[in-house]
Design a protein around this motif. Structure first.
Motif, PDB file in Angstrom:
ATOM      1  N   LEU A 113      -7.477   4.583   1.089  1.00 32.74           N
ATOM      2  CA  LEU A 113      -7.387   5.387   2.302  1.00 32.74           C
ATOM      3  C   LEU A 113      -8.714   5.398   3.042  1.00 32.74           C
ATOM      4  CD1 LEU A 113      -5.918   7.382   4.180  1.00 32.74           C
ATOM      5  CD2 LEU A 113      -6.539   9.214   2.569  1.00 32.74           C
ATOM      6  N   GLN A 114      -9.814   5.537   2.278  1.00 29.27           N
ATOM      7  CA  GLN A 114     -11.128   5.576   2.905  1.00 29.27           C
ATOM      8  C   GLN A 114     -11.475   4.247   3.582  1.00 29.27           C
ATOM      9  OE1 GLN A 114     -14.073   3.908   1.540  1.00 29.27           O
ATOM     10  NE2 GLN A 114     -15.307   4.645   3.270  1.00 29.27           N
ATOM     11  N   GLU A 115     -11.060   3.141   2.981  1.00 25.26           N
ATOM     12  CA  GLU A 115     -11.351   1.837   3.556  1.00 25.26           C
ATOM     13  C   GLU A 115     -10.560   1.594   4.839  1.00 25.26           C
ATOM     14  OE1 GLU A 115     -10.614  -1.133   0.677  1.00 25.26           O
ATOM     15  OE2 GLU A 115     -12.333  -0.628  -0.587  1.00 25.26           O
ATOM     16  N   GLN A 116      -9.300   2.018   4.867  1.00 25.78           N
ATOM     17  CA  GLN A 116      -8.437   1.698   5.999  1.00 25.78           C
ATOM     18  C   GLN A 116      -8.492   2.755   7.099  1.00 25.78           C
ATOM     19  OE1 GLN A 116      -4.505   0.209   5.066  1.00 25.78           O
ATOM     20  NE2 GLN A 116      -5.101  -0.325   2.980  1.00 25.78           N
ATOM     21  N   PHE A 117      -8.624   4.035   6.722  1.00 25.64           N
ATOM     22  CA  PHE A 117      -8.609   5.111   7.708  1.00 25.64           C
ATOM     23  C   PHE A 117      -9.678   6.142   7.355  1.00 25.64           C
ATOM     24  CE2 PHE A 117      -4.317   3.405   7.410  1.00 25.64           C
ATOM     25  CZ  PHE A 117      -4.057   3.076   8.727  1.00 25.64           C
ATOM     26  N   ASP A 138       0.836  -1.207   0.000  1.00 23.16           N
ATOM     27  CA  ASP A 138       0.000   0.000   0.000  1.00 23.16           C
ATOM     28  C   ASP A 138       0.866   1.251   0.000  1.00 23.16           C
ATOM     29  OD1 ASP A 138      -2.184  -1.655   0.085  1.00 23.16           O
ATOM     30  OD2 ASP A 138      -2.403  -1.544   2.267  1.00 23.16           O
ATOM     31  N   VAL A 139       1.516   1.494  -1.110  1.00 21.57           N
ATOM     32  CA  VAL A 139       2.397   2.655  -1.223  1.00 21.57           C
ATOM     33  C   VAL A 139       1.628   3.884  -1.676  1.00 21.57           C
ATOM     34  CG1 VAL A 139       4.368   3.623  -2.468  1.00 21.57           C
ATOM     35  CG2 VAL A 139       4.453   1.268  -1.654  1.00 21.57           C
ATOM     36  N   GLY A 140       0.649   3.694  -2.572  1.00 23.25           N
ATOM     37  CA  GLY A 140       0.011   4.831  -3.230  1.00 23.25           C
ATOM     38  C   GLY A 140      -0.591   5.841  -2.276  1.00 23.25           C
ATOM     39  N   PHE A 141      -1.526   5.399  -1.412  1.00 21.86           N
ATOM     40  CA  PHE A 141      -2.168   6.381  -0.536  1.00 21.86           C
ATOM     41  C   PHE A 141      -1.219   6.889   0.534  1.00 21.86           C
ATOM     42  CE2 PHE A 141      -2.951   2.720   2.223  1.00 21.86           C
ATOM     43  CZ  PHE A 141      -2.893   3.266   3.491  1.00 21.86           C
ATOM     44  N   ARG A 142      -0.221   6.073   0.919  1.00 24.01           N
ATOM     45  CA  ARG A 142       0.759   6.538   1.890  1.00 24.01           C
ATOM     46  C   ARG A 142       1.645   7.633   1.283  1.00 24.01           C
ATOM     47  NH1 ARG A 142       2.117   3.144   5.972  1.00 24.01           N
ATOM     48  NH2 ARG A 142       3.450   4.880   6.597  1.00 24.01           N
TER      49      ARG A 142
END
Length: 781
Positions: free
Chosen positions: A718-722, A676-680
């Motif tokens: 991002l919305q799914e995880q945080f 998960d690099v993109g949203f980070r």
């Protein structure tokens, strides 16, 4: 006469092997000796210079020193030569029981025969140099270290004039031990009150301008080490010496205490071993190639700084009238020959010289810069290299390195043209460089590399701060296994031999991708299309699954030594230190960016860390997440956070450099490997650095797809995880990429996925009034 020699041999043997009868045999030896003990001394010297002296039994060693003490009492000529040979048998970097006992024997002998030793200037200087170097290794043996320091400082204060013959390496030795209190006081006297030590002593500049005689540099290398080194450097070709080097490192440099031996070995190769013209004209491994291979095994930054100082020490005070070009040649060639394939090494060495020219001794800064320039000019004039312009003009050399080249060698390279005002950006200003080696006039005597990392700022510039390629002892077996498959493809030869190619596991193109389309509006036509279904990469095939072990064998990764293997082992530990491992991650990224290491091989290794259920990628407590209240009880950053910090140092707001392209391609390949690099990276670019263009540069590296498609995917994740963080940073992301948000159903679906009834009412009201904004979505009523 032959029978006399045989009788003396037997008596000497009896004294050494039968301690109970030692006095009796010594009386007999005194009676029968007809040559003033000359033959007995020759036998003792033969034993003292034996290559396998380490195998001599402890009781025989004790008897040897007892016999020497007895011979000193009767004034036998030649005992000093035996003692001089024995100083070389006390190994640096060896804290085994046998070597520690030998150190004690030497210390007690010097104490008992101090007045006698003081009458031999060379022996005085050699003893001081030996004791000073040994004190570094005995930090865990306080009694022995205290005895060594007491004797060394006593000899220095009482016989400083004789010790001055050591030359500039006496200063290097004192720098390393200046933190020890007894040496600290002596160091201050040398800097501030030089005449208190010796009236003719004019100051530290006098020592620095005196080249160190080879006999002192050779003293810290045992006779056995010297024989094996000379065999490699005089007999083995450049394509097949690596096995011997690996054996040498495993034999003598495989313990933490042996780190101090690296600089002694480098000084020996630089200042003692000067190959003949026949060797230079043959295919025997050159000194600079061997040094390049040796440097790969250094593990600690402090040791790396000391090794670089040992390599370039003679440059700082070079004088053609007193120094030899052979002491300069290895450093010149390792800078020039590594520029094509290992630009990182060249840049690191140049920045080190630049820093040392100003910081090593501020009072002598102008003279040091002149000496460095004179050394390179002398190398060019004498044909060591034709010119240093190939370095200056190399496309992978950054502008700041070119500026350093002009700063060091203004007579050999032109100044760097000033960039146009429109291209200059305050965001691209380079931070100040960290120190590598303790300045001569440092007040606290602590080398900056030893300062607690908690108190130091984050080091964003890798070239000076980074250690040279690192290795760990237990990984030597892994490296050896790789050599069994292909001897001709040894990594060190690849580093410096142009005719040998580099094979890697890269199966995907690594060149620049198509340019980004920030205004293109590619909508998702299917109502059920999830954000993560948006295709960003033309090739649907992921990276081929190759084990970490195979990826580590990639020949382009040899520059890392065993740093990668050590990193993998550290992460797999029972209780990994995430912060410490994060520092290792940053070092790996820095070394990767400025080398030609395989992007896919590094990506596989890093991706395996995040996919092997090691619970590293789930520690989501980075600064941007903690600010939004998503961190829970954790305090440590995860590994991906450190990768992003390292990557951000290379992605600037203006030109797209080769370094930036490589690090962004690494992030893209990690994304392809389901990390998960993109949203980070989106969060890091928007929240941490405040440079949205960094995320846009990342999207540019995709083979196809637009900024809008990337935002749909990354915002969905991002919305799914945080979800809380998603609604917090959404206004900032919209302000950064407004065109990509317009008309995009995928982003809207992510925004309304968790909306509740009061928010639906508020949203409908705002839409009816024509006052709806992205920042209003997700707010409570």
């Amino acid at each position: 006469m032959h029978s006399h020699y045989k009788l003396v041999n037997r008596l000497v043997y009896g004294i050494l092997t039968v301690p109970a009868e030692g006095n009796t045999y010594l009386r007999h030896l005194n009676i029968v000796s007809r040559d003033g003990f000359a033959h007995a001394i020759s036998r003792l010297k033969l034993l003292a210079t034996a290559h396998r002296f380490a195998r001599v039994r402890p009781e025989v060693r004790s008897q040897l020193f007892w016999l020497l003490s007895e011979l000193v009492k009767v004034g036998v000529h030649g005992v000093d030569q035996v003692v001089l040979a024995l100083t070389r048998q006390v190994r640096s970097g060896d804290v085994t029981q046998g070597n520690v006992k030998l150190c004690w024997l030497m210390v007690r002998f010097v104490r008992a025969n101090y007045a006698w030793l003081s009458t031999f200037p060379v022996l005085v200087a050699t003893t001081v140099y030996m004791l000073g170097r040994l004190a570094l290794d005995h930090s865990r043996i306080p009694d022995l270290r205290a005895a060594e320091c007491e004797l060394a400082t006593r000899l220095l204060r009482e016989r400083f004039h004789e010790c001055c013959m050591i030359g500039r390496d006496l200063v290097r030795m004192l720098q390393d031990v200046a933190r020890i209190p007894v040496f600290h006081n002596l160091w201050q006297d040398i800097l501030q009150r030089p005449q208190s030590l010796s009236p003719p002593f004019a100051g530290i500049g006098q020592l620095l301008r005196t080249p160190t005689p080879p006999m002192f540099l050779a003293n810290r290398i045992t006779y056995e080490m010297e024989t094996r080194l000379r065999f490699i450097l005089e007999s083995l070709p450049a394509t097949s010496y690596s096995r011997n080097l690996m054996w040498f490192v495993q034999r003598y440099l495989s313990t933490p205490e042996s780190e101090s031996l690296f600089s002694d070995l480098i000084r020996y190769i630089i200042g003692v071993f000067h190959p003949s013209n026949a060797v230079l004209a043959s295919n025997v491994v050159p000194r600079y190639v061997f040094l390049g291979g040796l440097l790969r095994f250094i593990r600690l930054p402090v040791v790396a700084a000391n090794a670089k100082l040992a390599l370039f020490y003679d440059w700082l005070f070079y004088d053609p009238k007193s120094d030899t070009i052979m002491n300069i040649e290895p450093g010149v060639l390792i800078i020039v020959q590594s520029v094509d394939k290992y630009t990182f090494m060249t840049a690191s060495f140049i920045e080190f010289l630049t820093y040392e020219s100003d910081a090593y001794s501020p009072e002598l800064a102008a003279a040091i810069r002149g000496s460095i320039g004179l050394a390179m000019q002398d190398a060019v004039e004498k044909g060591v290299i034709p010119s240093i312009m190939p370095i200056y003009e190399h496309p992978r050399i950054e502008v700041d390195i070119r500026q350093n080249l002009h700063h060091l060698f203004p007579q050999l390279v032109p100044p760097v043209p000033e960039p146009a005002p429109s291209e200059a950006s305050a965001d691209d200003a380079e931070p100040a460089k960290d120190n590598d080696v303790m300045p001569l006039d440092s007040a606290d005597m602590l080398p900056p590399a030893a300062v607690d990392s908690e108190l130091a700022p984050e080091p964003p510039k890798p070239a000076v701060e980074l250690p040279l390629p690192i290795a760990k002892p237990q990984s030597i077996q892994t490296v050896s296994a790789a050599f069994k498959t292909s001897i001709a493809l040894d990594p060190v030869s690849r580093m410096f031999q142009e005719e040998i190619g580099i094979t890697d596991f890269d199966l995907a193109p690594e060149g620049p991708a198509d340019s980004i389309n920030t205004n293109g509006i590619s909508d998702t036509t299917e109502e059920d299309g999830a954000p993560e279904d948006v295709a960003l990469v033309a090739s649907a095939e992921p990276l081929p699954e190759i084990s970490v072990e195979r990826a580590l064998e990639d020949m382009s990764l040899w520059l890392f030594g065993s740093t990668l293997q050590t990193f993998v082992d550290s992460v797999a530990a029972a209780e990994p230190d995430v912060k410490q491992i994060g520092g290792s991650v940053k070092e790996i990224v820095y070394m990767f960016v400025q080398s030609e290491a395989s992007i896919s091989a590094i990506a596989r290794i890093l991706a395996s860390i995040f996919s092997d259920s090691l619970d590293m990628e789930d520690v989501e407590t980075n600064a941007e997440l903690a600010a939004a209240g998503e961190s829970g009880d954790g305090l440590e950053h995860d590994l991906l956070h450190y990768i992003l910090i390292a990557a951000a140092d290379y992605v600037h707001t203006t030109d797209m450099t080769n370094s930036a392209r490589r690090v962004l391609q690494l992030l893209v390949q990690l994304t392809e490997a389901k990390v998960d690099v993109g949203f980070r990276w989106l969060l890091h670019s928007i929240v941490n650095t405040g440079k949205p263009v960094q995320y846009a540069r990342y999207v540019e590296q995709y083979v196809e797809g637009t900024l809008q498609a990337a935002l749909v995917r990354d915002l969905g994740m991002l919305q799914e995880q945080f979800p809380g963080l998603f609604y917090t940073v959404l206004p900032q992301i919209y302000a950064a990429f407004p065109d990509a948000f317009l008309g995009c159903r995928g982003i809207v679906k992510s925004m309304v996925a968790l909306i509740d009834q009061p928010q639906v009412y508020r949203l409908s009201t705002l839409i009816a009034r024509g006052q709806c904004n992205y920042s209003d979505i997700g707010k409570p009523r």
